[in-house]
Design a protein around this motif. Structure first.
Motif, short mmCIF file in Angstrom:
data_model
loop_
_atom_site.label_atom_id
_atom_site.label_comp_id
_atom_site.label_asym_id
_atom_site.label_seq_id
_atom_site.Cartn_x
_atom_site.Cartn_y
_atom_site.Cartn_z
N LEU A 54 -38.42 5.30 19.58
CA LEU A 54 -38.31 3.87 19.27
C LEU A 54 -39.60 3.38 18.62
O LEU A 54 -39.58 2.52 17.72
N MET A 55 -40.73 3.91 19.05
CA MET A 55 -42.01 3.56 18.45
C MET A 55 -42.11 4.11 17.03
O MET A 55 -42.58 3.43 16.12
N ALA A 56 -41.67 5.35 16.87
CA ALA A 56 -41.72 5.98 15.54
C ALA A 56 -40.85 5.23 14.54
O ALA A 56 -41.16 5.17 13.35
N GLU A 57 -39.76 4.63 15.04
CA GLU A 57 -38.83 3.88 14.18
C GLU A 57 -39.27 2.44 13.95
O GLU A 57 -38.63 1.70 13.22
N GLY A 58 -40.37 2.03 14.59
CA GLY A 58 -40.87 0.67 14.40
C GLY A 58 -40.15 -0.36 15.23
O GLY A 58 -40.32 -1.57 15.01
N LYS A 59 -39.37 0.07 16.22
CA LYS A 59 -38.62 -0.89 17.04
C LYS A 59 -39.57 -1.60 18.02
O LYS A 59 -39.43 -2.80 18.26
N ILE A 60 -40.47 -0.84 18.64
CA ILE A 60 -41.50 -1.41 19.50
C ILE A 60 -42.84 -0.85 19.06
O ILE A 60 -42.90 0.14 18.31
N LEU A 61 -43.92 -1.46 19.49
CA LEU A 61 -45.24 -1.03 19.04
C LEU A 61 -45.56 0.38 19.51
O LEU A 61 -45.24 0.76 20.65
N PRO A 62 -46.23 1.17 18.68
CA PRO A 62 -46.64 2.53 19.07
C PRO A 62 -47.87 2.46 19.97
O PRO A 62 -48.99 2.79 19.58
N TYR A 63 -47.66 2.01 21.19
CA TYR A 63 -48.75 1.72 22.12
C TYR A 63 -48.27 1.99 23.53
O TYR A 63 -47.21 1.50 23.94
N LEU A 64 -49.04 2.78 24.28
CA LEU A 64 -48.72 3.03 25.68
C LEU A 64 -49.96 2.80 26.53
O LEU A 64 -51.03 3.34 26.25
#
Length: 487
Positions: free
Chosen positions: A296-306
């Motif tokens: 989902l992060m790779a697709e830009g749906k949510i921020l790439p942040y954990l």
């Protein structure tokens, strides 16, 4: 005298993305400010109703406590109370306390004492409220004490000591549909659950906030929609354990806008990802199903942040801490996450000097940190917390060794952080503007959570406005922050 905004400066916490001493669990009440500045209540942002009593409010602790404060203030405003910025203007003062570590408890007691000295009528709530006897022994003048997320008790106590105006009509008086928010208009915390099922030996949160109780997913999504409709550009998902969302309800199916949604982290992320705003995940434990969030992060749906609180790396120390969701394949999983989503930013926190930590354990942690290459890291020196089981463990680490290990840890992380930020020079990044002054604009990239991570400085860009998202080319970096120019 102005009411302080609730910042706890604790030397026990060191944030590698900022400096050697920063605000622990920084919060602020009704205002917007740069970190490391004094924080004051700016209640001119909250419309006045002038029909009920006047309440001063001090909010201490983490973002989860901040959400509690927002809920209390929303109800008080619905009941006709004004929120005022000074002790002299207030008919009563509410102090929302922090009780995570001993230094935080002392900060809370000091804040209560100041409020009593300056105003005289004080109600106490929050995490330290579970130690009512200690609070009353120290400050016998407090009017009422309640624990965390005890919204009705707090509001009831305010009603008792400063009765509301009976003519107030919450259906006609102004309260925004998203409720009273203490963050800037363009970002907000979205709390998805209360409590925690884990029993880490250094932590007393479960004894204060209880076991995990997940909010119905429909309620969470309704709140998110109200926030987005009100202009919020970034939703920060918080809880004690975000990955465990729905465990207590056996991932019950709920409904939102006529569609079924599982009470589960992945379903929540998928739905939030459709709202067209930044969605940032905090307090994520690395359970296996976190792997399913990375696409989902790779697709830009949510921020790439954990934001993952690993706390240590030595298997022996992790066992003594009773940390959940840790296995020997963590580094391998991190590598796979970055293969799927190269832009992934990982923030974590660690404890050094935990009872029984040997030099070998600490060196294991340093080597592990070198391999993990986290973008943002904070560290605690271990300090005993009353009621924590870790107090009973053997092998207490001397204070001077704790200090020395903390310095070595932060030196290592400073090198890692500086190198990772240097690698961003020349990249074009999205920047969410937080504030603008006479020198230019200050914002954050997708890799930066508010108050705890770095900033992006856009010098001379005085024409931008908070909440605006712009693109910038990174031209300079240090250990913490970036400087750029608009594309």
């Amino acid at each position: 005298m102005s009411i302080p905004g609730g910042v706890n400066s604790l030397s026990e916490f060191t944030d590698g993305s900022r400096s050697a001493e920063v605000n622990y669990a920084p919060t602020f009440t009704g205002c917007r400010s740069r970190r490391h500045d004094s924080v004051q209540v700016m209640t001119d942002k909250i419309p006045s109703v002038s029909q009920g009593g006047k309440v001063g409010f001090i909010s201490l602790g983490c973002p989860k406590a901040l959400v509690d404060s927002e809920r209390i203030l929303t109800q008080l405003r619905l009941d006709g109370y004004d929120v005022v910025p000074t002790y002299n203007d207030a008919d009563i003062v509410v102090v929302n306390t922090c009780g995570f570590i001993d230094a935080a408890k002392q900060e809370s007691l000091d804040a209560i004492g100041e409020a009593i000295s300056e105003n005289g009528k004080v109600i106490v709530t929050g995490c330290m409220g579970v130690e009512a006897d200690k609070i009353r022994d120290t400050h016998p003048g407090v009017l009422a004490v309640s624990g965390p997320h005890a919204y009705e008790e707090v509001v009831g106590a305010v009603h008792q000591f400063v009765p509301p105006n009976k003519q107030h009509d919450p259906f006609t008086d102004l309260v925004p549909p998203q409720g009273i928010k203490l963050t800037p208009r363009h970002y907000a915390y979205l709390k998805i659950s209360e409590g925690c099922n884990h029993r880490c030996t250094f932590c007393i949160i479960p004894s204060m906030r209880g076991n995990l109780v997940s909010r119905p997913i429909g309620d969470v999504m309704d709140e998110a929609q109200r926030l987005v409709d009100a202009g919020v550009k970034e939703l920060l998902v918080i809880s004690q354990d975000t990955s465990a969302y729905g465990v207590d309800t056996k991932y019950r199916t709920g409904f939102w806008q006529g569609r079924p949604l599982k009470t589960r982290m992945q379903s929540l992320c998928e739905a939030l990802g459709e709202m067209g705003v930044w969605v940032r995940l905090h307090y994520v434990y690395p359970y296996p199903h976190v792997d399913d969030i990375i696409p989902l992060m790779a697709e830009g749906k949510i921020l790439p942040y954990l934001d993952i609180p690993f706390q240590h790396a030595s298997p022996k120390i992790l066992k003594a801490m009773k940390r959940p969701a840790h296995d020997s394949k963590t580094l391998e999983r991190i590598r796979k996450w970055r293969e799927i989503c190269p832009e992934l930013t990982i923030r974590s926190t660690f404890i050094v000097g935990f009872p029984g930590e040997t030099e070998e354990d600490f060196q294991y942690l340093l080597d592990w940190l070198d391999e993990a290459q986290f973008d943002r890291v904070g560290a605690f020196k271990y300090s005993a917390v009353e009621g924590a089981r870790a107090n009973e463990l053997e092998g207490a680490v001397p204070e001077d060794i704790k200090e020395e290990r903390l310095a070595r840890f932060m030196e290592k992380q400073a090198q890692i952080s500086a190198a990772r930020l240097q690698a961003r020079i020349g990249q074009t990044i999205d920047v969410l503007i937080d504030e603008v002054d006479e020198e230019g604009a200050i914002g954050r990239s997708k890799a930066d959570a508010p108050e705890i991570d770095g900033m992006v400085y856009l010098n001379d860009e005085t024409g931008l406005v908070p909440g605006q998202i712009v693109q910038a080319v990174v031209e300079h970096a240090d250990e913490h922050d970036l400087w750029g120019r608009l594309v």
